[in-house]
Design a protein around this motif. Structure first.
Motif, PDB file in Angstrom:
ATOM      1  N   VAL A 209      20.401  54.359  39.659  1.00  0.00           N
ATOM      2  CA  VAL A 209      19.587  53.742  40.717  1.00  0.00           C
ATOM      3  C   VAL A 209      19.883  54.383  42.069  1.00  0.00           C
ATOM      4  CG1 VAL A 209      19.190  51.593  41.985  1.00  0.00           C
ATOM      5  CG2 VAL A 209      19.349  51.560  39.494  1.00  0.00           C
ATOM      6  N   MET A 210      21.141  54.706  42.322  1.00  0.00           N
ATOM      7  CA  MET A 210      21.505  55.343  43.583  1.00  0.00           C
ATOM      8  C   MET A 210      20.838  56.713  43.710  1.00  0.00           C
ATOM      9  SD  MET A 210      25.348  56.151  45.021  1.00  0.00           S
ATOM     10  CE  MET A 210      25.820  54.449  44.670  1.00  0.00           C
ATOM     11  N   MET A 211      20.833  57.483  42.605  1.00  0.00           N
ATOM     12  CA  MET A 211      20.169  58.784  42.647  1.00  0.00           C
ATOM     13  C   MET A 211      18.673  58.641  42.899  1.00  0.00           C
ATOM     14  SD  MET A 211      22.030  61.167  39.763  1.00  0.00           S
ATOM     15  CE  MET A 211      21.856  59.987  38.425  1.00  0.00           C
ATOM     16  N   TRP A 212      18.068  57.618  42.309  1.00  0.00           N
ATOM     17  CA  TRP A 212      16.638  57.383  42.519  1.00  0.00           C
ATOM     18  C   TRP A 212      16.345  57.082  43.985  1.00  0.00           C
ATOM     19  CZ3 TRP A 212      12.425  57.606  39.223  1.00  0.00           C
ATOM     20  CH2 TRP A 212      11.233  57.068  39.719  1.00  0.00           C
ATOM     21  N   ARG A 213      17.188  56.244  44.600  1.00  0.00           N
ATOM     22  CA  ARG A 213      16.984  55.887  45.999  1.00  0.00           C
ATOM     23  C   ARG A 213      17.247  57.048  46.935  1.00  0.00           C
ATOM     24  NH1 ARG A 213      20.019  49.938  45.973  1.00  0.00           N
ATOM     25  NH2 ARG A 213      18.362  48.820  44.816  1.00  0.00           N
ATOM     26  N   GLU A 214      18.061  58.014  46.489  1.00  0.00           N
ATOM     27  CA  GLU A 214      18.363  59.191  47.301  1.00  0.00           C
ATOM     28  C   GLU A 214      17.377  60.331  47.034  1.00  0.00           C
ATOM     29  OE1 GLU A 214      20.577  59.476  49.706  1.00  0.00           O
ATOM     30  OE2 GLU A 214      21.187  57.378  49.432  1.00  0.00           O
ATOM     31  N   HIS A 215      16.205  59.969  46.495  1.00  0.00           N
ATOM     32  CA  HIS A 215      15.107  60.918  46.274  1.00  0.00           C
ATOM     33  C   HIS A 215      15.455  62.001  45.256  1.00  0.00           C
ATOM     34  CE1 HIS A 215      13.257  58.960  49.723  1.00  0.00           C
ATOM     35  NE2 HIS A 215      14.340  59.235  50.455  1.00  0.00           N
ATOM     36  N   SER A 216      16.266  61.628  44.256  1.00  0.00           N
ATOM     37  CA  SER A 216      16.560  62.529  43.139  1.00  0.00           C
ATOM     38  C   SER A 216      15.993  61.911  41.868  1.00  0.00           C
ATOM     39  CB  SER A 216      18.071  62.762  43.009  1.00  0.00           C
ATOM     40  OG  SER A 216      18.598  63.353  44.164  1.00  0.00           O
ATOM     41  N   GLN A 217      14.676  61.651  41.908  1.00  0.00           N
ATOM     42  CA  GLN A 217      14.040  60.937  40.807  1.00  0.00           C
ATOM     43  C   GLN A 217      14.108  61.700  39.489  1.00  0.00           C
ATOM     44  OE1 GLN A 217      12.719  61.158  43.829  1.00  0.00           O
ATOM     45  NE2 GLN A 217      12.365  59.069  44.543  1.00  0.00           N
ATOM     46  N   ILE A 218      13.933  63.010  39.535  1.00  0.00           N
ATOM     47  CA  ILE A 218      13.943  63.796  38.304  1.00  0.00           C
ATOM     48  C   ILE A 218      15.319  63.738  37.635  1.00  0.00           C
ATOM     49  CG2 ILE A 218      13.713  66.110  37.336  1.00  0.00           C
ATOM     50  CD1 ILE A 218      11.613  66.703  39.406  1.00  0.00           C
ATOM     51  N   VAL A 219      16.364  63.895  38.450  1.00  0.00           N
ATOM     52  CA  VAL A 219      17.728  63.843  37.911  1.00  0.00           C
ATOM     53  C   VAL A 219      18.029  62.455  37.356  1.00  0.00           C
ATOM     54  CG1 VAL A 219      20.175  64.088  38.462  1.00  0.00           C
ATOM     55  CG2 VAL A 219      18.505  65.640  39.471  1.00  0.00           C
ATOM     56  N   SER A 220      17.604  61.410  38.074  1.00  0.00           N
ATOM     57  CA  SER A 220      17.878  60.051  37.611  1.00  0.00           C
ATOM     58  C   SER A 220      17.133  59.748  36.319  1.00  0.00           C
ATOM     59  CB  SER A 220      17.490  59.042  38.690  1.00  0.00           C
ATOM     60  OG  SER A 220      16.096  59.064  38.945  1.00  0.00           O
ATOM     61  N   MET A 221      15.893  60.237  36.172  1.00  0.00           N
ATOM     62  CA  MET A 221      15.142  60.012  34.937  1.00  0.00           C
ATOM     63  C   MET A 221      15.768  60.759  33.771  1.00  0.00           C
ATOM     64  SD  MET A 221      11.103  59.810  35.971  1.00  0.00           S
ATOM     65  CE  MET A 221      11.071  61.428  36.734  1.00  0.00           C
ATOM     66  N   LEU A 222      16.219  61.999  34.012  1.00  0.00           N
ATOM     67  CA  LEU A 222      16.887  62.753  32.952  1.00  0.00           C
ATOM     68  C   LEU A 222      18.189  62.074  32.528  1.00  0.00           C
ATOM     69  CD1 LEU A 222      16.372  66.446  34.151  1.00  0.00           C
ATOM     70  CD2 LEU A 222      15.344  65.354  32.154  1.00  0.00           C
ATOM     71  N   ALA A 223      18.944  61.573  33.509  1.00  0.00           N
ATOM     72  CA  ALA A 223      20.197  60.882  33.182  1.00  0.00           C
ATOM     73  C   ALA A 223      19.922  59.618  32.381  1.00  0.00           C
ATOM     74  CB  ALA A 223      20.957  60.553  34.469  1.00  0.00           C
ATOM     75  N   ALA A 224      18.909  58.845  32.800  1.00  0.00           N
ATOM     76  CA  ALA A 224      18.583  57.609  32.082  1.00  0.00           C
ATOM     77  C   ALA A 224      18.131  57.902  30.656  1.00  0.00           C
ATOM     78  CB  ALA A 224      17.491  56.840  32.836  1.00  0.00           C
ATOM     79  N   ALA A 225      17.349  58.981  30.490  1.00  0.00           N
ATOM     80  CA  ALA A 225      16.833  59.303  29.156  1.00  0.00           C
ATOM     81  C   ALA A 225      17.932  59.804  28.233  1.00  0.00           C
ATOM     82  CB  ALA A 225      15.727  60.353  29.269  1.00  0.00           C
TER      83      ALA A 225
END
Length: 203
Positions: free
Chosen positions: A86-102
């Motif tokens: 969630v922190m990565m998503w809020r820091e505008h790293s949506q692609i990295v956060s989605m890859l990590a979640a997946a």
């Protein structure tokens, strides 16, 4: 009698062989391309199912417990895996956060649920509903479970963070380390055996 023996097909060069039972420590290799066809496995269906249940319990603990606590100037901050995503998503790293979640949550969870579904029915000597689709999905999900990459990356980050912060390892990182060992055991199991262990019943 020879005609009733099951067949084994090399995934790399399509060479067909007659399968035989392997002894402890034996590995069957393709004569044409030297690819590994099959390994001897001691684990039966019941043991594999118990392993899946254990992995599910460890997986829940790894995602509920905090991973690490960082301290700076008397302030302590701890986070879970989802907190970091969630922190990565809020820091505008949506692609990295989605890859990590997946790769760290959804793919491992899907693999364990599918494997548990198939093995639950296999213990009863029958194929699970949707057996073929489940086996194909397990084959596709195999390369995308990257918990071991996360553990190694987290350990490297922790070592580097100790230069600037007070670092306290929390139970979550140890649970992920245990999960990595269990996933490594999964990777060594040839799931293709389930096609022979639970043959399709004729109508």
């Amino acid at each position: 009698m020879a005609d009733s023996q099951p067949l084994l097909i090399c995934e790399h060069c399509d060479t067909v062989y007659r399968r035989r039972e392997l002894c402890c420590g034996e590995i069957a290799r393709c004569l044409r391309c030297d690819a590994i066809l099959e390994r001897h496995h001691r684990l039966g269906v019941g043991a594999m199912f118990a392993l899946v249940v254990t992995a599910m319990l460890v997986f829940v603990q790894a995602n509920v417990w905090p991973i690490v606590t960082l301290g700076l100037s008397g302030q302590m901050i701890s986070t879970t895996l989802w907190g970091a995503i969630v922190m990565m998503w809020r820091e505008h790293s949506q692609i990295v956060s989605m890859l990590a979640a997946a790769t760290l949550f959804f793919f491992p969870l899907g693999k364990m649920l599918l494997l548990g579904w198939v093995l639950f029915f296999a213990q009863q000597g029958r194929r699970a509903p949707g057996f073929r689709l489940a086996m194909v999905a397990l084959y596709r999900l195999g390369p995308w479970t990257m918990s071991e990459v996360f553990v190694l990356g987290a350990l490297v980050a922790i070592v580097k963070a100790r230069v600037y912060f007070e670092v306290i390892l929390n139970p979550g990182i140890f649970a992920y380390a245990a999960l990595t060992l269990l996933i490594t055991v999964f990777a060594s199991i040839d799931l293709r055996r389930l096609w022979e262990l639970v043959p399709e019943r004729s109508a």
